[in-house]
Scaffold this motif. Structure first.
Motif, PDB file in Angstrom:
ATOM      1  N   LEU A 310       0.835  -1.193   0.000  1.00 32.69           N
ATOM      2  CA  LEU A 310       0.000   0.000   0.000  1.00 32.69           C
ATOM      3  C   LEU A 310       0.873   1.248   0.000  1.00 32.69           C
ATOM      4  O   LEU A 310       1.607   1.499   0.948  1.00 32.69           O
ATOM      5  CB  LEU A 310      -0.921   0.010   1.218  1.00 32.69           C
ATOM      6  N   SER A 311       0.772   2.026  -1.051  1.00 31.42           N
ATOM      7  CA  SER A 311       1.493   3.298  -1.082  1.00 31.42           C
ATOM      8  C   SER A 311       0.768   4.360  -0.277  1.00 31.42           C
ATOM      9  O   SER A 311       1.365   5.348   0.135  1.00 31.42           O
ATOM     10  CB  SER A 311       1.662   3.776  -2.526  1.00 31.42           C
ATOM     11  N   ALA A 312      -0.526   4.151  -0.049  1.00 34.67           N
ATOM     12  CA  ALA A 312      -1.307   5.097   0.741  1.00 34.67           C
ATOM     13  C   ALA A 312      -2.550   4.398   1.252  1.00 34.67           C
ATOM     14  O   ALA A 312      -3.044   3.447   0.640  1.00 34.67           O
ATOM     15  CB  ALA A 312      -1.693   6.324  -0.087  1.00 34.67           C
ATOM     16  N   LEU A 313      -3.063   4.881   2.363  1.00 32.67           N
ATOM     17  CA  LEU A 313      -4.305   4.393   2.936  1.00 32.67           C
ATOM     18  C   LEU A 313      -5.220   5.597   3.111  1.00 32.67           C
ATOM     19  O   LEU A 313      -4.943   6.490   3.912  1.00 32.67           O
ATOM     20  CB  LEU A 313      -4.050   3.699   4.273  1.00 32.67           C
ATOM     21  N   LEU A 314      -6.281   5.627   2.315  1.00 36.10           N
ATOM     22  CA  LEU A 314      -7.200   6.760   2.310  1.00 36.10           C
ATOM     23  C   LEU A 314      -8.359   6.475   3.259  1.00 36.10           C
ATOM     24  O   LEU A 314      -9.089   5.504   3.100  1.00 36.10           O
ATOM     25  CB  LEU A 314      -7.725   7.003   0.892  1.00 36.10           C
ATOM     26  N   LEU A 315      -8.515   7.328   4.269  1.00 35.85           N
ATOM     27  CA  LEU A 315      -9.550   7.164   5.279  1.00 35.85           C
ATOM     28  C   LEU A 315     -10.726   8.067   4.945  1.00 35.85           C
ATOM     29  O   LEU A 315     -10.584   9.289   4.873  1.00 35.85           O
ATOM     30  CB  LEU A 315      -9.014   7.500   6.669  1.00 35.85           C
ATOM     31  N   LEU A 316     -11.885   7.472   4.720  1.00 35.57           N
ATOM     32  CA  LEU A 316     -13.100   8.205   4.385  1.00 35.57           C
ATOM     33  C   LEU A 316     -14.140   7.992   5.481  1.00 35.57           C
ATOM     34  O   LEU A 316     -14.127   6.986   6.181  1.00 35.57           O
ATOM     35  CB  LEU A 316     -13.667   7.738   3.041  1.00 35.57           C
ATOM     36  N   ARG A 338       1.590   6.347   3.622  1.00 32.48           N
ATOM     37  CA  ARG A 338       0.960   7.359   4.463  1.00 32.48           C
ATOM     38  C   ARG A 338      -0.541   7.119   4.618  1.00 32.48           C
ATOM     39  O   ARG A 338      -1.197   6.581   3.737  1.00 32.48           O
ATOM     40  CB  ARG A 338       1.181   8.747   3.857  1.00 32.48           C
ATOM     41  N   GLN A 339      -1.050   7.546   5.768  1.00 34.66           N
ATOM     42  CA  GLN A 339      -2.493   7.635   5.971  1.00 34.66           C
ATOM     43  C   GLN A 339      -2.934   9.045   5.619  1.00 34.66           C
ATOM     44  O   GLN A 339      -2.260  10.011   5.954  1.00 34.66           O
ATOM     45  CB  GLN A 339      -2.863   7.356   7.424  1.00 34.66           C
ATOM     46  N   GLU A 340      -4.074   9.148   4.970  1.00 34.69           N
ATOM     47  CA  GLU A 340      -4.587  10.484   4.670  1.00 34.69           C
ATOM     48  C   GLU A 340      -6.094  10.495   4.825  1.00 34.69           C
ATOM     49  O   GLU A 340      -6.790   9.604   4.330  1.00 34.69           O
ATOM     50  CB  GLU A 340      -4.196  10.925   3.267  1.00 34.69           C
ATOM     51  N   ILE A 341      -6.587  11.496   5.539  1.00 34.46           N
ATOM     52  CA  ILE A 341      -8.028  11.654   5.734  1.00 34.46           C
ATOM     53  C   ILE A 341      -8.622  12.310   4.495  1.00 34.46           C
ATOM     54  O   ILE A 341      -8.184  13.377   4.067  1.00 34.46           O
ATOM     55  CB  ILE A 341      -8.331  12.523   6.966  1.00 34.46           C
ATOM     56  N   GLY A 342      -9.591  11.654   3.892  1.00 35.98           N
ATOM     57  CA  GLY A 342     -10.232  12.208   2.709  1.00 35.98           C
ATOM     58  C   GLY A 342     -11.282  13.246   3.061  1.00 35.98           C
ATOM     59  O   GLY A 342     -11.629  13.458   4.219  1.00 35.98           O
ATOM     60  N   SER A 343     -11.784  13.893   2.048  1.00 34.59           N
ATOM     61  CA  SER A 343     -12.830  14.897   2.221  1.00 34.59           C
ATOM     62  C   SER A 343     -14.189  14.209   2.264  1.00 34.59           C
ATOM     63  O   SER A 343     -14.397  13.185   1.615  1.00 34.59           O
ATOM     64  CB  SER A 343     -12.793  15.887   1.054  1.00 34.59           C
ATOM     65  N   PRO A 344     -15.159  14.779   3.002  1.00 28.72           N
ATOM     66  CA  PRO A 344     -16.510  14.208   3.000  1.00 28.72           C
ATOM     67  C   PRO A 344     -17.148  14.187   1.620  1.00 28.72           C
ATOM     68  O   PRO A 344     -18.092  13.431   1.396  1.00 28.72           O
ATOM     69  CB  PRO A 344     -17.283  15.142   3.949  1.00 28.72           C
ATOM     70  N   GLY A 345     -16.623  14.993   0.709  1.00 25.46           N
ATOM     71  CA  GLY A 345     -17.220  15.045  -0.632  1.00 25.46           C
ATOM     72  C   GLY A 345     -16.494  14.228  -1.675  1.00 25.46           C
ATOM     73  O   GLY A 345     -16.829  14.323  -2.861  1.00 25.46           O
ATOM     74  N   ASP A 346     -15.505  13.418  -1.295  1.00 19.15           N
ATOM     75  CA  ASP A 346     -14.705  12.704  -2.285  1.00 19.15           C
ATOM     76  C   ASP A 346     -15.540  11.833  -3.221  1.00 19.15           C
ATOM     77  O   ASP A 346     -15.350  11.840  -4.432  1.00 19.15           O
ATOM     78  CB  ASP A 346     -13.665  11.825  -1.581  1.00 19.15           C
TER      79      ASP A 346
END
Length: 807
Positions: A310-316, A338-346
């Motif tokens: 996993l190059s990234a883990l997107l948290l929605l 990296r972990q990254e918090i996504g936008s509520p509108g993604d």
């Protein structure tokens, strides 16, 4: 051109995005960008939605519905006052309101609307969802796509990424949890593996957990509350709202005082507040968070991949912002990027991009696309840019020239593939986005993920490993570099299902077959066509993923439909391999000679364990007769002591997959003698069966073996006695076929004529020699050594003298 809409129907809030040739922007409908997912039915029949419905619901909660999108597929109606609605009918009315509100805001109807649904939903639920949005009374095309594909479309638009990278999606929203993995292909981000989810794991469940904790801290006084009293009911609703706010406060503070506000009981007043610490809160929700991690681990295994890939883990989702979630994910996946918090509108933004793609380009006739040099050095950027930021400058679209379409022997035209585009993904990245299909008749913007039972997989297995993705990308780069290999035959637009060509095909052009995007062209005689049971398709995909690491120049194209469809096409000579959930009848479809023209291989065992709650100490073993009395049509069994007089006089609550699902049909066929001979029961997803049984000591259900294994000690398998003694569901009983009658083989049927071709011979020999490992990797129960040896001997006999593959 006008504008297009993307809609994300969440359990708590609905988000709508619009795009008109620029970057999509979130719309403020009805007073805000986060529209409450609430529908209110007034006494005169008028339907309201959003904030207006939420305001009316405060005074008249019995006429309001919340969280209904996650109930799609639940046959239990929702009562709004005196009227009953299905969850699907409420979805239709909410989407109708969204389209009308957007039309009023923009003063024009949109050109196209795409509504996202969870990627882990079964085909059954996706069909119901598609039918629901298809009922919207608006003169505008409305289609559906999976939420994972919407996120992939957004990432495609933002940037390109190095081939071979994986991005994990951890979507922990208000009403459910879902995990998926996106693989970076030369054409953009594509779903890899099998998305999975938990229907009832999200912010709503967390709120109820906190409410229960607060009431428990109040002690015996709370047990005397009259829930039927309107004043008490209103106070409990306010308490739930306060608990929801407390959950958010604890993301930053170490403790919070939760206002109680409940009326006195028996003249004894309630405390004004209850203190809740972050440690208490995290202890309460830790089991649910651990369950979500296990689901993501299972999705990674289905790719197959590891956290290091996993190059990234997107948290929605809002629940993904809880600090505990980030810590647990870091512990469970220490090697992930990296972990990254996504936008509520993604999801809404991505759905809008798909809608724009569909509006810009209807499915065009067959065309030839020149592959541009790739621009794949930038890692994926997961955060959403400012809504008003200017999009990148578009590259020049590749020129289009007339196509040269080869044909197969007998004049059968070769099947087109979808286009390949390796340019950077600015505004004109048409070929990197899925092309939505019209809802009526029911189709899906991405049929590969609308449901496993009907997915057409042009990528079948080749996105299963990082090594496979890199090798395919390398092959594409070689094609680009070659002076004579810059042209790929393609049909326009998208990520939809690719029609399978007829079996036994000859070459296209100079002996090469048109390939799906990213797959190197191969000789037509080296293309193997497989279809049939959705249970077997993932096993065949896994086999191909492993096979292609050892053998180049062979393509296996897998399509999941149904066992009957696979048999029909195999007997007609349209495919080479058919996966089957049951054995081929010698008189199938009036073609008694078909059984003689195909070879049968038992490749795995599928077991349907009957399960109860671990607190159920009485139902240790059931006979087939008892199961039939419980589940058959017209059954009057409603309590445990009706099954056996020694059992307690407690209500029995039945759960299982939908009767129309593969698992439901098999269970009812084996237990009741016919797939339609079944009583009413609570039909839920496989995960839902396990969850409901784990929470109710009086529950009885059935599910598939992988889910049974996943839930471990939270549920208990019931032993079955079919006349030979009680047998428990286990790997041993599943592998030996002794959990009768709910243990059945899964089959692979192969055309004997196709086995005389080197490619088919090589693939099938690999398949059966490695059958036990392939079944295990596919999360199925492998066949025993005796059956495996028989498969190897039969394949060897039928392929004796066949030469090597000519790439």
């Amino acid at each position: 051109m006008g504008y297009q809409l993307g809609v994300d129907l969440g359990s708590a809030n609905t988000v709508v995005a619009a795009i008109d040739d620029g970057w999509p922007q979130i719309l403020a409908l009805g007073g805000g960008t986060d529209v409450p997912t609430v529908v209110y039915a007034s006494p005169d029949g008028e339907i309201q939605a959003g904030r207006a419905a939420e305001r009316r619901a405060v005074a008249d909660p019995g006429r309001a519905a919340r969280g209904f999108p996650r109930r799609v597929g639940d046959p239990t109606p929702v009562l709004l006052g005196e009227a009953a609605y299905t969850p699907e009918a409420l979805v239709s009315r909410l989407v109708d309101w969204v389209v009308a509100a957007a039309t009023r805001l923009r003063k024009a109807l949109p050109d196209h609307v795409v509504v996202a649904h969870p990627a882990s939903w079964s085909r059954f639920r996706c069909e119901l969802f598609a039918e629901a949005v298809g009922q919207v009374d608006a003169d505008v095309p409305i289609t559906v796509c999976s939420s994972a594909d919407a996120v992939g479309a957004l990432l495609n638009r933002r940037s390109a990424a190095a081939p071979g990278a994986f991005v994990g999606i951890y979507d922990f929203g208000a009403g459910s949890f879902e995990a998926a993995v996106l693989a970076t292909m030369p054409t953009g981000f594509q779903i890899s593996g099998t998305p999975a989810g938990i229907t009832r794991a999200g912010g709503m469940e967390i709120d109820e957990i906190v409410v229960a904790h607060v009431l428990r801290k109040l002690g015996g006084a709370a047990s005397g509350l009259d829930h039927a009293d309107p004043v008490t009911a209103a106070a409990l609703r306010r308490l739930r709202s306060e608990c929801a706010q407390a959950k958010e406060i604890l993301s930053e503070d170490d403790a919070v005082d939760v206002p109680v506000g409940l009326p006195p009981v028996g003249g004894v007043g309630m405390p004004e507040s209850v203190r809740l610490t972050r440690d208490e809160f995290e202890s309460l929700i830790r089991p649910m968070v651990d369950d979500t991690v296990r689901v993501l681990e299972r999705v990674l295994r289905s790719v197959p991949a590891t956290s290091a890939d996993l190059s990234a883990l997107l948290l929605l989702g809002g629940s993904a912002r809880i600090p505990l979630v980030g810590r647990v994910l870091a512990e469970a996946f220490p090697d992930a990027g990296r972990q990254e918090i996504g936008s509520p509108g993604d999801v809404a933004l991505g759905a809008a991009l798909i809608a724009a793609r569909g509006a810009r380009q209807a499915v065009p006739p067959l065309q030839t696309v020149i592959i541009e040099p790739p621009a794949l050095s930038v890692p994926p950027a997961l955060s959403v840019p400012p809504a008003l930021s200017a999009p990148p400058v578009p590259r020049t679209s590749p020129p289009v020239i007339p196509s040269i379409v080869g044909s197969r022997p007998g004049g059968v035209p070769s099947s087109p593939s979808v286009p390949v585009a390796v340019s950077a993904p600015p505004v004109s990245t048409a070929h990197a986005l899925p092309v939505p299909a019209r809802v009526t008749p029911v189709e899906f913007a991405d049929a590969a993920h609308a449901g496993r039972r009907t997915k057409s997989r042009p990528f079948a297995g080749f996105v299963s490993t990082r090594r496979g993705i890199v090798s395919v990308a390398a092959a594409v780069l070689v094609l680009i570099a070659a002076t004579t290999a810059g042209i790929v035959t393609a049909a326009g637009g998208g990520n939809g299902p690719v029609p399978l060509p007829s079996a036994g095909a000859s070459a296209v052009g100079q002996g090469q077959a048109a390939a799906p995007p990213g797959e190197p062209s191969v000789r037509a005689e080296n293309v193997i066509l497989a279809s049939g049971s959705s249970e077997v398709a993932p096993i065949t995909e896994t086999a191909y993923a492993l096979f292609r690491q050892q053998q180049s120049g062979v393509a296996v194209r897998v399509e999941a439909t149904s066992t009957d469809d696979g048999f029909t096409r195999l007997c007609q000579g349209k495919i080479d391999i058919a996966g089957a959930s049951f054995a081929l009848n010698t008189t199938f479809k009036g073609d008694p000679g078909c059984a003689d023209r195909v070879a049968e291989f038992e490749i795995a065992h599928n077991t349907l364990p009957v399960i109860v709650n671990p607190q159920n100490t009485w139902a240790r073993c059931l006979t087939l007769g008892q199961l039939t009395n419980i589940w058959k049509k017209g059954s009057t069994v409603t309590s445990w002591n009706q099954i056996d007089p020694s059992f307690p006089n407690e209500p029995v609550k039945l759960f299982g997959p939908a009767p129309t699902s593969v698992h439901g049909q098999v269970f009812n066929q084996e237990v009741n003698g016919a797939s339609d001979n079944v009583r009413g029961y609570r039909a839920v997803e496989l995960e839902g069966v396990a969850q409901n049984v784990a929470q109710d000591k009086n529950a009885l259900g059935f599910l598939d073996f992988p889910t049974f294994e996943t839930y471990g000690g939270k549920i208990r398998g019931v032993e079955l006695d079919n006349g030979s003694g009680c047998i428990s569901p286990s790997v041993v009983s599943a592998g030996t076929g002794t959990y009768i009658p709910l243990c059945k083989p899964l089959y692979l049927y192969v055309s004997k004529e196709a086995l005389r071709r080197p490619a088919t011979a090589a693939f099938v020999n690999f398949y059966v020699r490695n059958g036990q490992d392939i079944a295990f990797r596919s999360h199925e129960v492998p066949r025993n050594n005796e059956t495996t040896t028989a498969n190897i001997n039969l394949a060897g006999k039928l392929t004796a003298g066949v030469g090597p593959v000519v790439a």
